[in-house]
Design a protein around this motif. Structure first.
Motif, short mmCIF file in Angstrom:
data_model
loop_
_atom_site.label_atom_id
_atom_site.label_comp_id
_atom_site.label_asym_id
_atom_site.label_seq_id
_atom_site.Cartn_x
_atom_site.Cartn_y
_atom_site.Cartn_z
N ALA A 132 9.63 0.03 -1.48
CA ALA A 132 8.68 0.91 -2.16
C ALA A 132 9.05 2.37 -1.95
CB ALA A 132 7.26 0.64 -1.66
N LEU A 133 9.41 2.73 -0.73
CA LEU A 133 9.80 4.11 -0.45
C LEU A 133 11.11 4.47 -1.14
CD1 LEU A 133 8.80 4.31 3.32
CD2 LEU A 133 7.88 5.74 1.47
N ILE A 134 12.05 3.52 -1.17
CA ILE A 134 13.30 3.79 -1.88
C ILE A 134 13.02 4.08 -3.35
CG2 ILE A 134 15.46 2.74 -2.68
CD1 ILE A 134 15.54 1.21 -0.01
N ALA A 135 12.14 3.29 -3.96
CA ALA A 135 11.80 3.48 -5.37
C ALA A 135 11.11 4.81 -5.60
CB ALA A 135 10.92 2.33 -5.86
N ALA A 136 10.18 5.17 -4.72
CA ALA A 136 9.48 6.45 -4.86
C ALA A 136 10.45 7.62 -4.74
CB ALA A 136 8.39 6.55 -3.80
N ILE A 160 3.91 4.97 4.93
CA ILE A 160 3.96 5.77 3.70
C ILE A 160 3.34 7.15 3.94
CG2 ILE A 160 3.05 5.93 1.34
CD1 ILE A 160 3.28 2.76 1.39
N ALA A 161 2.22 7.21 4.66
CA ALA A 161 1.57 8.48 4.94
C ALA A 161 2.48 9.41 5.74
CB ALA A 161 0.27 8.25 5.68
N LYS A 164 6.85 12.38 4.44
CA LYS A 164 6.46 13.67 3.88
C LYS A 164 7.21 14.02 2.60
CE LYS A 164 3.69 14.12 7.31
NZ LYS A 164 2.25 13.84 7.08
N ASP A 165 8.30 13.31 2.32
CA ASP A 165 9.05 13.60 1.10
C ASP A 165 8.55 12.80 -0.11
OD1 ASP A 165 9.89 11.23 2.25
OD2 ASP A 165 11.96 11.42 1.55
N VAL A 166 7.50 12.01 0.08
CA VAL A 166 6.91 11.23 -1.01
C VAL A 166 5.52 11.78 -1.31
CG1 VAL A 166 6.09 8.95 -1.73
CG2 VAL A 166 8.20 9.17 -0.41
N THR A 172 0.79 2.97 -3.75
CA THR A 172 -0.49 2.36 -3.39
C THR A 172 -0.23 0.99 -2.79
OG1 THR A 172 -1.70 3.51 -5.15
CG2 THR A 172 -2.69 1.50 -4.26
N VAL A 173 -0.71 0.78 -1.56
CA VAL A 173 -0.57 -0.51 -0.90
C VAL A 173 -1.78 -1.37 -1.23
CG1 VAL A 173 -0.36 -1.72 1.31
CG2 VAL A 173 0.81 0.47 0.97
N ILE A 174 -1.53 -2.58 -1.68
CA ILE A 174 -2.60 -3.53 -2.03
C ILE A 174 -2.41 -4.77 -1.18
CG2 ILE A 174 -3.70 -4.86 -3.87
CD1 ILE A 174 -2.43 -2.88 -5.88
N GLU A 175 -3.45 -5.15 -0.44
CA GLU A 175 -3.37 -6.30 0.44
C GLU A 175 -3.72 -7.58 -0.31
OE1 GLU A 175 -5.87 -8.07 4.19
OE2 GLU A 175 -5.62 -5.89 4.06
#
Length: 423
Positions: A132-136, A160-161, A164-166, A172-175
């Motif tokens: 997810a971070l790679i995609a963002a 994710i929080a 700082k570069d995103v 959005t994380v969905i459980e």
């Protein structure tokens, strides 16, 4: 990430620990073997050798031996309905140099030139929200990161929080399971690294079928998925520990699950070139529905003289290194190399037309990977084989009704040889 079966595997000298779960009364004996050398374990075979009465002469013409195995994806795990990971397993996935950099390359390639335009769904994001971070960071407009584990989802939000570069709100994380959630929009790209050491063992069919129906803008376009397809390869294998340990001390029939080995573990050696047994195209309109037989393949292997020679040389070199005499090393290495224990299985991920993740080498070579080689044993004792012997197997998968329902696997067939004996 979504539930999966990639426990850390160990090398030959501690392999017996993997088998403790076979039966409680074997625990002490297996613990005693923890520090045995290969030479010591192979030498045990002299005391545990069993010859089937039908082959007492040791030489039979045009004779076949039936072999079979069956198991479910969760056999051997504490939760029979759900495969989960510990911290070490998550870290191994993240740090797998043959996996993560190639996923990053494929994601960046897919999103290149379209900053702020594409939406992404990451199924099984894990505590590190890695893909997810790679995609963002590669320019995705929005990333929905799905995670079935409550604790992993909580940690993903913190991860994710801290990035700082995103920009806030990009991810959005969905459980929950992806099959049980709804999105505000359909996505352009699905990241679904929910691939087991047998490709289908982590609920892949049900997950992708549902995503096709509800979550993807272009469900039958290969560019809508990374990976685009997942495969399972298979080859017959010898397994040194199976050869070494047998009745009365060890009863392999009480092990109700496959042996799982690190892909670099050389105690299992292939007897023939691998064949494809599963090929799951995420973009296919013909993915089987839950409950159907998902995969069926008839496999035919001819035991390779080249591989037998190479396997014997490898075993012999290791025995000599550990202090065996030349005579002892030669006899033991030849016997182990010329034995069939079961069908080795491992995954391959085709990320796009150019990028492929190999858990083993293209010809099944041993190499480092966080995935495992899954080795269901197909007989109580190894079957003696020679170059040119034929191993014919039927392999089948039955998928569950739900994404969390474990897939069931069966292997059955014949080993046919001019000189066939069961050890």
């Amino acid at each position: 990430m979504a539930a999966r079966s990639r426990r850390s595997a160990v090398r030959m000298h501690s392999l017996p620990l993997l088998l403790i779960l076979a039966a409680a009364d074997l625990h002490g004996a297996l613990q005693a073997l923890h520090n045995f050398k290969r030479r010591d374990m192979l030498a045990l075979h002299a005391a545990s050798c069993v010859v089937c009465p039908a082959f007492a002469s040791g030489i039979m013409s045009s004779t076949s031996i039936h072999v079979a195995a069956s198991w479910s994806a969760t056999d051997g795990f504490s939760d029979a309905s759900f495969i989960s990971f510990d911290e070490g397993a998550y870290a191994a996935m993240r740090d797998d140099a043959r996996r993560t950099p190639l996923f990053a390359e494929a994601i960046q390639k897919r999103l290149a030139g379209q900053p702020g335009e594409l939406t992404v769904l990451d199924i099984g994001t894990g505590p590190f929200a890695l893909l997810a971070l790679i995609a963002a960071r590669a320019g995705a407009k929005k990333v929905y990161a799905i995670e079935a584990s409550k604790e992993a989802a909580k940690r993903a939000r913190k991860t994710i929080a801290a990035a700082k570069d995103v920009p806030p709100g990009t991810i959005t994380v969905i459980e929950g399971f992806s099959t049980q959630i709804a999105l505000d929009e359909k996505v352009d790209l699905v990241l679904a690294e929910i691939v087991g050491s047998v490709a289908s063992e982590e609920g892949l069919y049900a997950t992708i079928s549902d995503a096709q129906r509800r979550l993807v803008k272009k469900p039958y376009d290969p560019s809508s998925y990374i990976p685009q397809r997942c495969q399972t390869l298979a080859a017959p294998a010898s397994f040194a520990l199976h050869y070494s340990l047998g009745p009365p001390q060890f009863d392999w029939t009480r092990l109700k699950e496959p042996v799982r080995l690190n892909c670099r573990d050389e105690t299992a050696q292939l007897l023939a070139d691998p064949e494809l047994v599963e090929d799951i195209a995420f973009y296919s309109p013909d993915l089987p529905t839950p409950g159907r037989l998902a995969s069926s393949a008839r496999l035919s292997f001819s035991v390779s003289a080249e591989r037998l020679r190479a396997n014997e040389a490898l075993y012999r070199a290791e025995l000599l290194r550990e202090g065996a005499s030349a005579e002892e090393a030669s006899s033991l290495s030849a016997a182990v190399a010329q034995s069939f224990s079961g069908l080795a299985l491992w995954p391959r991920l085709v990320l796009d037309d150019d990028i492929v993740v190999e858990s083993r080498g293209p010809r099944g070579e041993a190499q480092q990977s966080h995935w495992q080689t899954v080795l269901p044993l197909t007989s109580a004792r190894p079957v003696a084989v020679a170059a040119g012997d034929e191993i014919g197997l039927a392999y089948a998968v039955d998928i569950g009704q739900r994404v969390a329902a474990p897939a069931k696997y069966t292997i059955s067939g014949q080993v046919t040889s001019r000189n066939l004996a069961a050890k």
